[in-house]
Motif scaffolding. Sequence first.
Motif, mmCIF file in Angstrom:
data_model
loop_
_atom_site.group_PDB
_atom_site.id
_atom_site.type_symbol
_atom_site.label_atom_id
_atom_site.label_comp_id
_atom_site.label_asym_id
_atom_site.label_seq_id
_atom_site.Cartn_x
_atom_site.Cartn_y
_atom_site.Cartn_z
ATOM 1 N N GLU A 292 32.626 37.970 3.831
ATOM 2 C CA GLU A 292 32.619 39.423 3.690
ATOM 3 C C GLU A 292 32.517 40.114 5.045
ATOM 4 O O GLU A 292 33.170 41.129 5.300
ATOM 5 N N ASP A 293 31.693 39.559 5.935
ATOM 6 C CA ASP A 293 31.557 40.153 7.268
ATOM 7 C C ASP A 293 32.850 40.038 8.057
ATOM 8 O O ASP A 293 33.253 40.977 8.766
ATOM 9 N N LEU A 294 33.511 38.873 7.946
ATOM 10 C CA LEU A 294 34.763 38.676 8.679
ATOM 11 C C LEU A 294 35.849 39.601 8.129
ATOM 12 O O LEU A 294 36.592 40.229 8.898
ATOM 13 N N VAL A 295 35.939 39.713 6.814
ATOM 14 C CA VAL A 295 36.941 40.579 6.201
ATOM 15 C C VAL A 295 36.675 42.048 6.552
ATOM 16 O O VAL A 295 37.595 42.790 6.911
ATOM 17 N N THR A 296 35.413 42.460 6.459
ATOM 18 C CA THR A 296 35.074 43.850 6.783
ATOM 19 C C THR A 296 35.463 44.181 8.219
ATOM 20 O O THR A 296 35.992 45.267 8.509
ATOM 21 N N TYR A 297 35.221 43.233 9.119
ATOM 22 C CA TYR A 297 35.585 43.467 10.513
ATOM 23 C C TYR A 297 37.105 43.581 10.665
ATOM 24 O O TYR A 297 37.618 44.533 11.270
ATOM 25 N N ILE A 298 37.845 42.622 10.120
ATOM 26 C CA ILE A 298 39.305 42.622 10.262
ATOM 27 C C ILE A 298 39.921 43.850 9.599
ATOM 28 O O ILE A 298 40.905 44.419 10.092
ATOM 29 N N GLU A 299 39.355 44.288 8.488
ATOM 30 C CA GLU A 299 39.875 45.473 7.810
ATOM 31 C C GLU A 299 39.826 46.712 8.703
ATOM 32 O O GLU A 299 40.633 47.630 8.545
ATOM 33 N N SER A 300 38.885 46.732 9.641
ATOM 34 C CA SER A 300 38.769 47.899 10.525
ATOM 35 C C SER A 300 39.987 48.056 11.429
ATOM 36 O O SER A 300 40.237 49.142 11.957
ATOM 37 N N TYR A 301 40.775 46.964 11.622
ATOM 38 C CA TYR A 301 42.005 47.057 12.413
ATOM 39 C C TYR A 301 43.115 47.779 11.647
ATOM 40 O O TYR A 301 44.086 48.231 12.252
ATOM 41 N N ARG A 302 42.981 47.805 10.311
ATOM 42 C CA ARG A 302 43.999 48.401 9.436
ATOM 43 C C ARG A 302 45.381 47.841 9.753
ATOM 44 O O ARG A 302 46.382 48.567 9.852
ATOM 45 N N TYR A 303 45.409 46.542 9.886
ATOM 46 C CA TYR A 303 46.658 45.829 10.176
ATOM 47 C C TYR A 303 47.294 45.448 8.839
ATOM 48 O O TYR A 303 46.772 44.622 8.104
ATOM 49 N N SER A 304 48.413 46.057 8.527
ATOM 50 C CA SER A 304 48.977 45.940 7.179
ATOM 51 C C SER A 304 50.157 44.985 7.070
ATOM 52 O O SER A 304 50.678 44.768 5.981
ATOM 53 N N ILE A 305 50.593 44.404 8.173
ATOM 54 C CA ILE A 305 51.735 43.480 8.114
ATOM 55 C C ILE A 305 51.370 42.294 7.228
ATOM 56 O O ILE A 305 50.318 41.670 7.402
#
Length: 651
Positions: A292-305
Amino acid sequence: MSSLQNAIHIDDDEDDEDGSVVDLTNGTHTQKLKHDESFSHSKNYPLKSCQSNAIIPFHLYDTKISISSSRSAPRHESTKQYFRTLRQTIGFDFPPGYSPKKREFQYLIICNYCIDIHYFLRETLPEILSFKRVVVFYGDAGLDNGREGMDRWKEMLTGSGNNVEFVRLVPSDPPRSVTNPLDIKIPYGVHHTKMFLVGYDEKQQRANNSGVGCSQSMIRVVVHTANLMQQDIEWKSQGLYSQDFSLKSENIDVVSSSMQKLQQARTDQPLAAAGKKRGWPFEDEDPQQFEEDLVTYIESYRYSIRYISDKDISLVNLIRQYDYSSAYAVLIPSVPGKHSISKADNFGYLKLRKAIRETFCSHCSHRASTKVRNANNKPSAQQTRSPIICQFSSMGSLSSKWLNDFISAIDAHGSHHVQAKEKKSGISLENKVKIVWPTVEEIRNSIEGYRGGGSVPATSKNVNKDFLLPLYHRWSTRGVSESDARHINADPLGTSKVVPHIKTFVQLSQPANDDPPVIEWMCLTSHNLSKAAWGEIQNSTGFNSKILFIRHWELGVFFSPGTFAKHVMGTDGDCKCCCVRLRPYTGSIVNGDPIHEDAKEGIVDIIVPLPYDVIDPVKYKHTDVPWTIDGGGKLLQDAFGFVGGFEMHSS
């Protein structure tokens, strides 16, 4: 076989001499499985092991003997296990004592601040070209100015079907722009995280040596402190955490773009037996906090590819395919923004505070012994708290109040208040924190001389504040020439002349007996000591409450006896924290083994290779001058004949 047309395999069919399968990252030994059994790194196998394959919380990058040599610094045989090269970190090479396996590389996610692409390619070719997909998130504009490196990498992939993408992240750019995915513009914000996510397939040898068995898909998570530049990787003291994780289910093709297929999997699979969970994507399994912590962090990039591996899948969904239940670290992310206090414990120093609170056990004997009683047989507040060691490579503009708030929040023996109470605690700041910071002399005498100081870019106005000066301690000891017996092992890891770019925050216990201190908790991270990195509590009318304001993207890992306990001692519901001790490496460990079980006491010691004297750092003398990038004053020549003249690099 062309590396541009086919994935590169790293092959060696030799089995381990002891008949065990070795987890190549953390050294976990497991019983060899029969050829028809599925193998998983993610089960709670014991970490107790032997020789060089024992668990090591983090490693140090292997530095060179000098800046003019390609040879690694000479190391005692017992310390080599604590060091890794860049190629070993990514997974291209295998450390001594580890049995190579067959690997096929799939994808690579690089998160960093400053990258020298020419150096990175030189060190990682030809294997780097075998990744089907590479995404590079970076922060420094220097990479944009050297676009020939980007172009060269892309040209080398021509015709292979593989590709690389570069994504710059700049919080200070206009919001919701190509380089700033955030909803607000944050002046002075940067992307400072250092991380690799390495996707690969590992071929498992059949137990009867009848050939290669099934292929297991893995992700390697690496959180480290180095910019991808030669001066950072080869000439600086740097730390890296690395751990491998397998897919959550080998029986379901979860690497798929179809969420309908995942829902169908839930429907088709029988309900879990009582008390037994099946793992995601099943609804009866809670996600792991690490995930969950890793996903929450990566989601902050808003990288949608969506195209990440050879499947049509988003980066976030790809991360969710793996089982992180064996993680022995807690991720400590910072994400730029104004975070409501009610949700702010996902980021910055409030996340570190949360990790400490959730893993600290006051019932453990080696911690309870830290309480020293006064004449009235009551614990003395002055003596129950051990100072927090803060070691980093750059410093923001701090105030005494912010530093007090920060230290009070992360003190394992304190009240964990988000902000320190106005009422004085009776404990001076000098007794609560020790700052490990190199002196001018230490920079001058380093293997780089003054040029190494460019990577420790704090300014005089930030470093020389009156309330900070009593807190400073040296990076290295003064050597055995002084009449101090404790310096017999003055430099056990050979790091005293290597400029520190590593960042560590550590709290030790203070046993009442003569036993050496042990680590209560520690954090290896990209965070320097600054409000921009860790966050600052502010009032906000827009949120109708206080907020945690963070300017930078940062990422670290947290360790404590509690994060290791279930892996070392099992999970039977009883508290195991008291059975695990984290001990700083001091130059003398049992049989050269970094993990040792004391049969008499029933305690497992895990050795932590901190590259400085964390037990008793040497306080500055009046003649010691803290290093600053703009120091001024009269400087002596370094070994290269320079007096200053360094170039400032990232911290």
